[in-house]
Design a protein around this motif. Structure first.
Motif, PDB file in Angstrom:
ATOM      1  N   ARG A 100       6.993  14.844 -29.753  1.00  0.00           N
ATOM      2  CA  ARG A 100       7.954  14.049 -28.979  1.00  0.00           C
ATOM      3  C   ARG A 100       9.183  14.887 -28.646  1.00  0.00           C
ATOM      4  O   ARG A 100       9.734  14.802 -27.545  1.00  0.00           O
ATOM      5  CB  ARG A 100       8.362  12.805 -29.764  1.00  0.00           C
ATOM      6  N   GLU A 101       9.634  15.714 -29.607  1.00  0.00           N
ATOM      7  CA  GLU A 101      10.802  16.559 -29.356  1.00  0.00           C
ATOM      8  C   GLU A 101      10.499  17.632 -28.314  1.00  0.00           C
ATOM      9  O   GLU A 101      11.363  17.974 -27.497  1.00  0.00           O
ATOM     10  CB  GLU A 101      11.259  17.216 -30.670  1.00  0.00           C
ATOM     11  N   THR A 102       9.268  18.175 -28.346  1.00  0.00           N
ATOM     12  CA  THR A 102       8.890  19.216 -27.390  1.00  0.00           C
ATOM     13  C   THR A 102       8.665  18.641 -26.003  1.00  0.00           C
ATOM     14  O   THR A 102       8.985  19.275 -24.991  1.00  0.00           O
ATOM     15  CB  THR A 102       7.606  19.927 -27.870  1.00  0.00           C
ATOM     16  N   HIS A 103       8.113  17.418 -25.943  1.00  0.00           N
ATOM     17  CA  HIS A 103       7.788  16.772 -24.660  1.00  0.00           C
ATOM     18  C   HIS A 103       8.408  15.370 -24.648  1.00  0.00           C
ATOM     19  O   HIS A 103       7.722  14.369 -24.879  1.00  0.00           O
ATOM     20  CB  HIS A 103       6.268  16.680 -24.485  1.00  0.00           C
ATOM     21  N   PRO A 104       9.700  15.247 -24.379  1.00  0.00           N
ATOM     22  CA  PRO A 104      10.367  13.932 -24.442  1.00  0.00           C
ATOM     23  C   PRO A 104       9.782  12.894 -23.497  1.00  0.00           C
ATOM     24  O   PRO A 104       9.930  11.693 -23.744  1.00  0.00           O
ATOM     25  CB  PRO A 104      11.819  14.263 -24.067  1.00  0.00           C
ATOM     26  N   ALA A 105       9.113  13.334 -22.415  1.00  0.00           N
ATOM     27  CA  ALA A 105       8.555  12.373 -21.453  1.00  0.00           C
ATOM     28  C   ALA A 105       7.239  11.757 -21.929  1.00  0.00           C
ATOM     29  O   ALA A 105       6.749  10.801 -21.332  1.00  0.00           O
ATOM     30  CB  ALA A 105       8.329  13.056 -20.100  1.00  0.00           C
ATOM     31  N   LEU A 106       6.666  12.297 -23.006  1.00  0.00           N
ATOM     32  CA  LEU A 106       5.361  11.839 -23.486  1.00  0.00           C
ATOM     33  C   LEU A 106       5.482  10.480 -24.164  1.00  0.00           C
ATOM     34  O   LEU A 106       6.422  10.235 -24.929  1.00  0.00           O
ATOM     35  CB  LEU A 106       4.791  12.865 -24.472  1.00  0.00           C
ATOM     36  N   CYS A 107       4.523   9.588 -23.910  1.00  0.00           N
ATOM     37  CA  CYS A 107       4.517   8.280 -24.567  1.00  0.00           C
ATOM     38  C   CYS A 107       3.297   8.166 -25.496  1.00  0.00           C
ATOM     39  O   CYS A 107       2.380   8.996 -25.456  1.00  0.00           O
ATOM     40  CB  CYS A 107       4.523   7.149 -23.549  1.00  0.00           C
ATOM     41  N   GLN A 108       3.294   7.139 -26.328  1.00  0.00           N
ATOM     42  CA  GLN A 108       2.220   6.935 -27.305  1.00  0.00           C
ATOM     43  C   GLN A 108       0.846   6.843 -26.639  1.00  0.00           C
ATOM     44  O   GLN A 108      -0.120   7.436 -27.108  1.00  0.00           O
ATOM     45  CB  GLN A 108       2.498   5.674 -28.125  1.00  0.00           C
ATOM     46  N   ASP A 109       0.758   6.078 -25.549  1.00  0.00           N
ATOM     47  CA  ASP A 109      -0.538   5.932 -24.879  1.00  0.00           C
ATOM     48  C   ASP A 109      -1.073   7.274 -24.385  1.00  0.00           C
ATOM     49  O   ASP A 109      -2.280   7.532 -24.434  1.00  0.00           O
ATOM     50  CB  ASP A 109      -0.425   4.963 -23.702  1.00  0.00           C
ATOM     51  N   GLU A 110      -0.180   8.137 -23.908  1.00  0.00           N
ATOM     52  CA  GLU A 110      -0.616   9.452 -23.429  1.00  0.00           C
ATOM     53  C   GLU A 110      -1.069  10.334 -24.586  1.00  0.00           C
ATOM     54  O   GLU A 110      -2.020  11.106 -24.456  1.00  0.00           O
ATOM     55  CB  GLU A 110       0.510  10.123 -22.656  1.00  0.00           C
ATOM     56  N   TRP A 111      -0.385  10.231 -25.720  1.00  0.00           N
ATOM     57  CA  TRP A 111      -0.798  10.991 -26.910  1.00  0.00           C
ATOM     58  C   TRP A 111      -2.212  10.586 -27.329  1.00  0.00           C
ATOM     59  O   TRP A 111      -3.068  11.431 -27.590  1.00  0.00           O
ATOM     60  CB  TRP A 111       0.189  10.767 -28.047  1.00  0.00           C
ATOM     61  N   GLU A 112      -2.465   9.279 -27.361  1.00  0.00           N
ATOM     62  CA  GLU A 112      -3.796   8.814 -27.739  1.00  0.00           C
ATOM     63  C   GLU A 112      -4.837   9.242 -26.703  1.00  0.00           C
ATOM     64  O   GLU A 112      -5.969   9.598 -27.059  1.00  0.00           O
ATOM     65  CB  GLU A 112      -3.779   7.298 -27.915  1.00  0.00           C
ATOM     66  N   ALA A 113      -4.463   9.238 -25.426  1.00  0.00           N
ATOM     67  CA  ALA A 113      -5.386   9.684 -24.384  1.00  0.00           C
ATOM     68  C   ALA A 113      -5.691  11.168 -24.533  1.00  0.00           C
ATOM     69  O   ALA A 113      -6.834  11.600 -24.346  1.00  0.00           O
ATOM     70  CB  ALA A 113      -4.805   9.403 -23.002  1.00  0.00           C
ATOM     71  N   ALA A 114      -4.674  11.967 -24.871  1.00  0.00           N
ATOM     72  CA  ALA A 114      -4.891  13.411 -25.046  1.00  0.00           C
ATOM     73  C   ALA A 114      -5.875  13.674 -26.178  1.00  0.00           C
ATOM     74  O   ALA A 114      -6.774  14.521 -26.057  1.00  0.00           O
ATOM     75  CB  ALA A 114      -3.558  14.104 -25.321  1.00  0.00           C
ATOM     76  N   LEU A 115      -5.739  12.962 -27.294  1.00  0.00           N
ATOM     77  CA  LEU A 115      -6.672  13.121 -28.409  1.00  0.00           C
ATOM     78  C   LEU A 115      -8.082  12.698 -28.008  1.00  0.00           C
ATOM     79  O   LEU A 115      -9.066  13.389 -28.316  1.00  0.00           O
ATOM     80  CB  LEU A 115      -6.206  12.293 -29.612  1.00  0.00           C
ATOM     81  N   LEU A 116      -8.204  11.561 -27.309  1.00  0.00           N
ATOM     82  CA  LEU A 116      -9.523  11.054 -26.953  1.00  0.00           C
ATOM     83  C   LEU A 116     -10.224  11.992 -25.972  1.00  0.00           C
ATOM     84  O   LEU A 116     -11.403  12.328 -26.163  1.00  0.00           O
ATOM     85  CB  LEU A 116      -9.396   9.652 -26.357  1.00  0.00           C
ATOM     86  N   VAL A 117      -9.519  12.453 -24.946  1.00  0.00           N
ATOM     87  CA  VAL A 117     -10.137  13.363 -23.983  1.00  0.00           C
ATOM     88  C   VAL A 117     -10.483  14.684 -24.659  1.00  0.00           C
ATOM     89  O   VAL A 117     -11.543  15.273 -24.402  1.00  0.00           O
ATOM     90  CB  VAL A 117      -9.215  13.584 -22.773  1.00  0.00           C
ATOM     91  N   GLY A 118      -9.614  15.154 -25.561  1.00  0.00           N
ATOM     92  CA  GLY A 118      -9.905  16.390 -26.279  1.00  0.00           C
ATOM     93  C   GLY A 118     -11.195  16.313 -27.064  1.00  0.00           C
ATOM     94  O   GLY A 118     -12.031  17.215 -27.013  1.00  0.00           O
ATOM     95  N   LYS A 119     -11.408  15.211 -27.777  1.00  0.00           N
ATOM     96  CA  LYS A 119     -12.631  15.116 -28.580  1.00  0.00           C
ATOM     97  C   LYS A 119     -13.857  14.912 -27.703  1.00  0.00           C
ATOM     98  O   LYS A 119     -14.951  15.423 -28.031  1.00  0.00           O
ATOM     99  CB  LYS A 119     -12.518  14.030 -29.647  1.00  0.00           C
ATOM    100  N   LEU A 120     -13.728  14.208 -26.574  1.00  0.00           N
ATOM    101  CA  LEU A 120     -14.867  14.068 -25.677  1.00  0.00           C
ATOM    102  C   LEU A 120     -15.280  15.419 -25.102  1.00  0.00           C
ATOM    103  O   LEU A 120     -16.477  15.704 -24.948  1.00  0.00           O
ATOM    104  CB  LEU A 120     -14.541  13.092 -24.551  1.00  0.00           C
ATOM    105  N   ILE A 121     -14.308  16.259 -24.792  1.00  0.00           N
ATOM    106  CA  ILE A 121     -14.632  17.586 -24.270  1.00  0.00           C
ATOM    107  C   ILE A 121     -15.284  18.441 -25.344  1.00  0.00           C
ATOM    108  O   ILE A 121     -16.242  19.172 -25.075  1.00  0.00           O
ATOM    109  CB  ILE A 121     -13.367  18.245 -23.692  1.00  0.00           C
ATOM    110  N   LEU A 122     -14.803  18.362 -26.573  1.00  0.00           N
ATOM    111  CA  LEU A 122     -15.467  19.095 -27.658  1.00  0.00           C
ATOM    112  C   LEU A 122     -16.908  18.631 -27.824  1.00  0.00           C
ATOM    113  O   LEU A 122     -17.813  19.437 -28.069  1.00  0.00           O
ATOM    114  CB  LEU A 122     -14.703  18.905 -28.966  1.00  0.00           C
ATOM    115  N   ILE A 123     -17.151  17.341 -27.697  1.00  0.00           N
ATOM    116  CA  ILE A 123     -18.498  16.799 -27.858  1.00  0.00           C
ATOM    117  C   ILE A 123     -19.404  17.226 -26.714  1.00  0.00           C
ATOM    118  O   ILE A 123     -20.553  17.627 -26.915  1.00  0.00           O
ATOM    119  CB  ILE A 123     -18.462  15.262 -27.980  1.00  0.00           C
TER     120      ILE A 123
END
Length: 283
Positions: A100-123
């Motif tokens: 959050r400190e590094t990317h103040p514009a980031l919101c919770q929903d985007e954080w969860e989306a980043a994790l979900l897309v990351g794991k789908l790409i790994l899969i």
């Protein structure tokens, strides 16, 4: 007559992208060769982008037997667990303070989306399950030891998603077209569940501003690169939900999960105009 100039050597991004795509391409390359190529390419890109901060040495290519078959994928070297499994356990984890400190514009929903897309790409980059956890070995007359049967090629849904990722690095198509294709193939591979649809809505293919223009997989609202977001999680505490499932996991290994996931996403970006891509150390 002038001799043709030699082709430039592939960049660290291109080498990692090639190594990742080989994992599930259905080729006959031995698992040990794939592992060596992947680890070398991952280390090279990590050195360029993270320097001494890198913890990617904790990650390797390994195989796992599941109820649905055996496959190859990225795994922690000292644990019997794949990187996507660790990220599944982080579902719903709070947006880390450092991110959050590094990317103040980031919101919770985007954080969860980043994790979900990351794991789908790994899969999607893993090999297709062979549907037989213990196939009969095949003997090669030139080799005294049994060899495993060739890995199956990727199924069409996986292959389409991989092609849409590869297209990001090829400079050829408009951003809107790349975004639409990526969202469509992600949902075709992962299924149109509400959380997958929400994640697809949050991603877009965008170009970065000069002086380092590049095409990246980004969060559509804030415009932040998914790879940069996950790499900025370096040093963030291991989520409690992950520790509940994997109590022996240490901080360096969790850093490795974030580093490798971020670097995998970065491997499917176009090359920045300035090759010096190292990230600043966040405090």
């Amino acid at each position: 007559m002038n001799s043709p100039s030699p082709s430039p050597s592939p960049s660290p991004r291109a080498r990692l992208r090639h190594a990742l795509l080989r994992i599930g391409a259905g080729r006959h390359a031995p698992e040990a060769d794939l592992r060596t190529d992947l680890e070398c390419a991952l280390s090279e890109l990590a050195e360029e982008m993270l320097g001494e901060r890198s913890r990617v040495g904790s990650v390797t290519l390994g195989s796992a037997d599941h109820t649905w078959g055996r496959n190859l994928g990225l795994r922690l070297a000292d644990h019997d667990v794949g990187l996507p499994n660790l990220l599944w356990r982080a579902d719903g984890s709070a947006l880390p303070t450092r991110v959050r400190e590094t990317h103040p514009a980031l919101c919770q929903d985007e954080w969860e989306a980043a994790l979900l897309v990351g794991k789908l790409i790994l899969i999607v980059l893993e090999s297709e399950p062979d549907l037989d956890p213990a196939p009969e070995p095949v003997r090669d007359k030139a080799v005294p030891h049994p060899q495993r049967l060739p890995r199956p090629a990727r199924a069409p849904g996986r292959e389409s998603f991989c092609r849409s990722l590869t297209a990001l690095a090829e400079h050829g198509n408009p951003q809107d077209e790349l975004t639409a294709r990526l969202r469509t193939t992600l949902l075709a591979f992962a299924s149109e569940t509400p959380d997958n649809q929400e994640a697809a809505h949050h991603i877009a293919v965008l170009s970065t501003a000069p002086p380092q223009p590049a095409i990246r997989l980004c969060l559509s609202r804030s415009g932040l690169s998914l790879g940069q977001v996950l790499l900025s999680a370096d040093g963030c505490p291991v989520p409690g939900s992950v520790l509940e499932e994997f109590p022996d996991l240490n901080q360096d290994e969790w850093n490795a999960v974030m580093h490798v996931t971020g670097l995998v996403l970065s491997a499917f970006e176009t090359e920045p105009a300035n090759a010096a891509g190292r990230l600043p150390h966040s405090t």
